[in-house]
Scaffold this motif. Sequence first.
Motif, PDB file in Angstrom:
ATOM      1  N   GLU A  56      95.217  35.371   8.951  1.00 44.00           N
ATOM      2  CA  GLU A  56      95.187  36.692   9.566  1.00 44.00           C
ATOM      3  C   GLU A  56      93.864  36.811  10.314  1.00 44.00           C
ATOM      4  O   GLU A  56      92.871  36.163   9.942  1.00 44.00           O
ATOM      5  N   ARG A  57      93.872  37.683  11.372  1.00 44.61           N
ATOM      6  CA  ARG A  57      92.710  37.720  12.269  1.00 44.61           C
ATOM      7  C   ARG A  57      91.525  38.505  11.676  1.00 44.61           C
ATOM      8  O   ARG A  57      91.314  39.675  11.984  1.00 44.61           O
ATOM      9  N   VAL A  58      90.767  37.819  10.819  1.00 49.93           N
ATOM     10  CA  VAL A  58      89.588  38.414  10.174  1.00 49.93           C
ATOM     11  C   VAL A  58      88.413  37.441  10.294  1.00 49.93           C
ATOM     12  O   VAL A  58      88.564  36.244  10.050  1.00 49.93           O
ATOM     13  N   ILE A  59      87.255  37.989  10.692  1.00 48.83           N
ATOM     14  CA  ILE A  59      86.023  37.207  10.827  1.00 48.83           C
ATOM     15  C   ILE A  59      84.895  37.949  10.132  1.00 48.83           C
ATOM     16  O   ILE A  59      84.817  39.182  10.231  1.00 48.83           O
ATOM     17  N   VAL A  60      84.021  37.219   9.455  1.00 51.00           N
ATOM     18  CA  VAL A  60      82.767  37.819   8.991  1.00 51.00           C
ATOM     19  C   VAL A  60      81.614  36.999   9.565  1.00 51.00           C
ATOM     20  O   VAL A  60      81.740  35.789   9.768  1.00 51.00           O
ATOM     21  N   MET A  61      80.505  37.690   9.852  1.00 47.52           N
ATOM     22  CA  MET A  61      79.337  37.023  10.424  1.00 47.52           C
ATOM     23  C   MET A  61      78.058  37.671   9.898  1.00 47.52           C
ATOM     24  O   MET A  61      78.079  38.835   9.509  1.00 47.52           O
ATOM     25  N   ASP A  62      76.969  36.914   9.906  1.00 54.59           N
ATOM     26  CA  ASP A  62      75.641  37.492   9.713  1.00 54.59           C
ATOM     27  C   ASP A  62      74.649  36.535  10.340  1.00 54.59           C
ATOM     28  O   ASP A  62      74.348  35.484   9.789  1.00 54.59           O
ATOM     29  N   THR A  63      74.173  36.909  11.519  1.00 55.79           N
ATOM     30  CA  THR A  63      73.249  36.024  12.242  1.00 55.79           C
ATOM     31  C   THR A  63      71.802  36.462  12.027  1.00 55.79           C
ATOM     32  O   THR A  63      70.897  35.891  12.631  1.00 55.79           O
ATOM     33  N   SER A  64      71.595  37.467  11.175  1.00 56.67           N
ATOM     34  CA  SER A  64      70.223  37.919  10.913  1.00 56.67           C
ATOM     35  C   SER A  64      69.552  36.920   9.981  1.00 56.67           C
ATOM     36  O   SER A  64      70.202  36.313   9.129  1.00 56.67           O
ATOM     37  N   GLY A  65      68.266  36.758  10.129  1.00 50.72           N
ATOM     38  CA  GLY A  65      67.546  35.846   9.236  1.00 50.72           C
ATOM     39  C   GLY A  65      67.540  36.364   7.809  1.00 50.72           C
ATOM     40  O   GLY A  65      67.523  35.609   6.852  1.00 50.72           O
TER      41      GLY A  65
END
Length: 170
Positions: A56-65
């Motif tokens: 299913e179309r789900v994304i998680v991200m965290d590009t913070s240091g």
Amino acid sequence: MAKLNILRYPDPRLHTVAKPVAAVDERIRRLVDDMLETMYAAEGVGLAATQVDVHERVIVMDTSGERHSPLVLINPEIIARSTELAVAEEGCLSVPQIYDKVERHARVTVRALGRDGAPFDLEAEGLVAVCVQHEMDHLVGKVFVEYLSTLKRERIRTKMLKKTREELRR
Ligand code: NI
């Protein structure tokens, strides 16, 4: 919350095309929370549901240091992209310890739903733009190594299969 198993390239399930999320309900929120826990535990900057075998179309991200700025994108769609391209080195939790350069749009605008089900637009550049395009590729069954030469991709495939075999033997 629970840590999920991450599929490793060349697992054929990584090539599944994800379906849109019909409703952002408790089940989806639990998936989002489990994906965030899994991504943080693996020290990744992004994870697509495809990688945990949920199509299913789900994304998680965290590009913070600092690792406490989670970004959740449900049913993401690119609504604008720069003609300018940029090359950046990428890695992937499904292809551990492999890094290589990929060319993508330098800037993209993405429309998505958040964890609360509310729509928002994300104007992304730099690492965020790289990450969101990489993760959206996962949702259509594409892994970043597919941008590399056949020779490189075959080497990576062999390496990953060997690694998996060695782990199973332990
Ligand atoms: Ni990836």
